[in-house]
Design a protein around this motif. Structure first.
Motif, PDB file in Angstrom:
ATOM      1  N   UNK A 184      28.204  58.176  49.603  1.00 31.57           N
ATOM      2  CA  UNK A 184      28.864  57.612  49.841  1.00 31.57           C
ATOM      3  C   UNK A 184      30.038  55.995  48.920  1.00 31.57           C
ATOM      4  N   UNK A 185      30.986  56.509  48.516  1.00 33.30           N
ATOM      5  CA  UNK A 185      31.990  56.003  48.146  1.00 33.30           C
ATOM      6  C   UNK A 185      31.633  56.182  46.227  1.00 33.30           C
ATOM      7  N   UNK A 186      31.523  57.053  46.356  1.00 37.36           N
ATOM      8  CA  UNK A 186      31.690  57.484  44.619  1.00 37.36           C
ATOM      9  C   UNK A 186      32.827  57.599  44.120  1.00 37.36           C
ATOM     10  N   UNK A 187      33.781  58.604  45.169  1.00 38.07           N
ATOM     11  CA  UNK A 187      35.461  58.651  44.702  1.00 38.07           C
ATOM     12  C   UNK A 187      35.742  59.423  44.733  1.00 38.07           C
ATOM     13  N   UNK A 188      34.982  60.860  45.242  1.00 39.86           N
ATOM     14  CA  UNK A 188      35.549  62.717  46.221  1.00 39.86           C
ATOM     15  C   UNK A 188      36.932  62.359  46.452  1.00 39.86           C
ATOM     16  N   UNK A 189      37.353  61.731  47.439  1.00 39.76           N
ATOM     17  CA  UNK A 189      39.109  61.172  47.860  1.00 39.76           C
ATOM     18  C   UNK A 189      39.438  61.209  46.374  1.00 39.76           C
ATOM     19  N   UNK A 190      39.444  60.192  45.952  1.00 37.90           N
ATOM     20  CA  UNK A 190      40.439  59.819  45.003  1.00 37.90           C
ATOM     21  C   UNK A 190      40.793  60.832  43.822  1.00 37.90           C
ATOM     22  N   UNK A 191      39.193  61.721  43.700  1.00 38.02           N
ATOM     23  CA  UNK A 191      39.091  62.729  43.059  1.00 38.02           C
ATOM     24  C   UNK A 191      39.704  64.228  43.336  1.00 38.02           C
ATOM     25  N   UNK A 192      39.815  64.279  44.238  1.00 36.77           N
ATOM     26  CA  UNK A 192      40.506  65.058  44.785  1.00 36.77           C
ATOM     27  C   UNK A 192      42.132  65.102  44.992  1.00 36.77           C
ATOM     28  N   UNK A 193      42.226  63.636  45.193  1.00 36.33           N
ATOM     29  CA  UNK A 193      44.020  63.251  45.567  1.00 36.33           C
ATOM     30  C   UNK A 193      44.112  63.555  44.118  1.00 36.33           C
ATOM     31  N   UNK A 238      42.980  65.795  41.518  1.00 34.53           N
ATOM     32  CA  UNK A 238      43.226  67.165  41.782  1.00 34.53           C
ATOM     33  C   UNK A 238      44.200  67.929  42.020  1.00 34.53           C
ATOM     34  N   UNK A 239      44.696  67.728  42.903  1.00 36.73           N
ATOM     35  CA  UNK A 239      46.475  67.935  43.772  1.00 36.73           C
ATOM     36  C   UNK A 239      47.675  67.382  43.329  1.00 36.73           C
ATOM     37  N   UNK A 240      47.287  65.947  43.162  1.00 33.55           N
ATOM     38  CA  UNK A 240      48.095  65.405  42.568  1.00 33.55           C
ATOM     39  C   UNK A 240      49.020  64.903  43.963  1.00 33.55           C
ATOM     40  N   UNK A 241      48.312  64.242  44.892  1.00 30.80           N
ATOM     41  CA  UNK A 241      48.806  63.608  46.310  1.00 30.80           C
ATOM     42  C   UNK A 241      48.399  62.671  46.340  1.00 30.80           C
ATOM     43  N   UNK A 242      49.058  61.520  46.889  1.00 28.80           N
ATOM     44  CA  UNK A 242      48.601  60.510  46.570  1.00 28.80           C
ATOM     45  C   UNK A 242      48.428  60.477  48.249  1.00 28.80           C
ATOM     46  N   UNK A 243      47.100  59.803  48.777  1.00 29.05           N
ATOM     47  CA  UNK A 243      46.792  59.335  50.178  1.00 29.05           C
ATOM     48  C   UNK A 243      46.408  60.736  51.283  1.00 29.05           C
ATOM     49  N   UNK A 244      46.332  62.206  50.456  1.00 35.68           N
ATOM     50  CA  UNK A 244      46.706  63.372  51.455  1.00 35.68           C
ATOM     51  C   UNK A 244      45.316  63.575  51.664  1.00 35.68           C
ATOM     52  N   UNK A 245      43.963  63.224  50.812  1.00 35.69           N
ATOM     53  CA  UNK A 245      42.612  62.821  50.511  1.00 35.69           C
ATOM     54  C   UNK A 245      42.514  61.198  51.413  1.00 35.69           C
ATOM     55  N   UNK A 246      42.331  61.228  52.698  1.00 32.31           N
ATOM     56  CA  UNK A 246      41.926  59.550  52.686  1.00 32.31           C
ATOM     57  C   UNK A 246      40.495  59.264  52.463  1.00 32.31           C
ATOM     58  N   UNK A 247      40.976  58.441  51.666  1.00 31.54           N
ATOM     59  CA  UNK A 247      40.357  57.160  50.700  1.00 31.54           C
ATOM     60  C   UNK A 247      39.921  55.857  51.658  1.00 31.54           C
ATOM     61  N   UNK A 248      38.572  55.011  51.578  1.00 34.69           N
ATOM     62  CA  UNK A 248      38.331  54.074  52.359  1.00 34.69           C
ATOM     63  C   UNK A 248      37.088  53.173  52.013  1.00 34.69           C
ATOM     64  N   UNK A 249      37.804  52.185  51.833  1.00 32.18           N
ATOM     65  CA  UNK A 249      36.190  50.516  51.100  1.00 32.18           C
ATOM     66  C   UNK A 249      35.277  51.073  51.800  1.00 32.18           C
ATOM     67  N   UNK A 250      35.391  51.414  53.230  1.00 28.56           N
ATOM     68  CA  UNK A 250      34.167  51.667  53.406  1.00 28.56           C
ATOM     69  C   UNK A 250      33.304  52.918  53.837  1.00 28.56           C
ATOM     70  N   UNK A 251      31.948  52.584  52.817  1.00 26.84           N
ATOM     71  CA  UNK A 251      31.302  53.598  52.816  1.00 26.84           C
ATOM     72  C   UNK A 251      30.770  54.853  54.344  1.00 26.84           C
ATOM     73  N   UNK A 252      31.267  56.327  54.509  1.00 22.00           N
ATOM     74  CA  UNK A 252      30.484  56.792  55.186  1.00 22.00           C
ATOM     75  C   UNK A 252      32.171  57.410  56.043  1.00 22.00           C
ATOM     76  N   UNK A 253      32.840  56.891  55.522  1.00 17.52           N
ATOM     77  CA  UNK A 253      33.574  57.350  56.818  1.00 17.52           C
ATOM     78  C   UNK A 253      34.592  58.845  56.703  1.00 17.52           C
ATOM     79  N   UNK A 254      34.268  59.730  55.574  1.00 15.70           N
ATOM     80  CA  UNK A 254      34.416  61.258  56.503  1.00 15.70           C
ATOM     81  C   UNK A 254      33.122  61.450  56.312  1.00 15.70           C
TER      82      UNK A 254
END
Length: 209
Positions: A32-41, A43-59
């Motif tokens: 949790x919170x390792x940055x998977x969603x940020x990595x996806x964003x 990779x796809x050059x889209x801000x916020x498509x993969x939802x990031x959160x300061x709260x771990x465990x959101x996905x």
């Protein structure tokens, strides 16, 4: 890689919800919170498509993103977050094991590890599980921008040693802030897709003969 089209397809929790178009899939696993969603964003050059959160465990589902109509990035729930209930952890574990155990379009798992820290017990368990079941894996050490470039080799060596990294596996150094590793990771994904296509064509030719 030029991104022409990206779509969030589904948050799946059961096999009957997985896409049925048989496009190659690359799953992202990590704590949790390792940055998977940020990595996806990145990779796809889209801000916020993969939802990031300061709260771990959101996905809490398997989130499917279809890129250029030819490949899926599949975001796993993060593991190892203490405030997620034991029941939820068991559900996540069952969901991921079901997916990994019998998902034919799966081509590779990208195991995301924070370069600043030693792999967690869960990271090591995941890596060992993938090796046991002969699922191709690439270790992606992210957040490279958080430490000096001169320290990259030392940290990568430590992570590989802790994981028991196999020489045949791939590794990519990544930063969601700077874009380091983005093209290398896309090149790897395209390479794996092409290899799979060639193997399938050879199998079909043998069947015809």
């Amino acid at each position: 890689m030029k991104i022409m089209n990206v779509e969030f397809v589904i948050s799946a929790v059961r096999p009957d919800q997985y896409p049925e178009d048989a496009l190659p899939e690359f799953a992202l696993a990590g704590r949790s919170n390792v940055g998977k969603s940020s990595l996806i964003n990145k990779m796809i050059m889209r801000k916020g498509l993969a939802r990031t959160s300061a709260q771990p465990g959101k996905t809490q589902q398997l989130n499917y993103y279809r890129v250029n109509g030819r490949v899926y990035l599949v975001d796993f729930p993060g593991y190892g977050y203490a405030k997620v209930s034991k029941v939820q952890r068991q559900q996540f574990g069952t969901m991921i094991e079901t997916f990994l155990g019998d998902r034919k379009p799966l081509r590779m798992v990208l195991l995301i590890v924070d370069i600043r820290h030693a792999p967690s017990k869960d990271d090591i368990l995941m890596y060992d599980w993938l090796k046991h079941y002969e699922i191709p894996v690439c270790v992606v050490t992210t957040k490279a921008d958080k430490i000096p470039k001169s320290q990259w080799p030392k940290h990568v060596k430590m992570i590989k040693q802790e994981l028991g990294f196999h020489p045949e596996d791939r590794h990519v150094l990544f930063s969601s802030e700077t874009g380091l590793g983005r093209e290398e990771l896309w090149d790897l994904i395209n390479e794996v897709i092409e290899e799979t296509n060639e193997e399938q064509e050879e199998t079909e030719e043998v069947s015809i003969e």
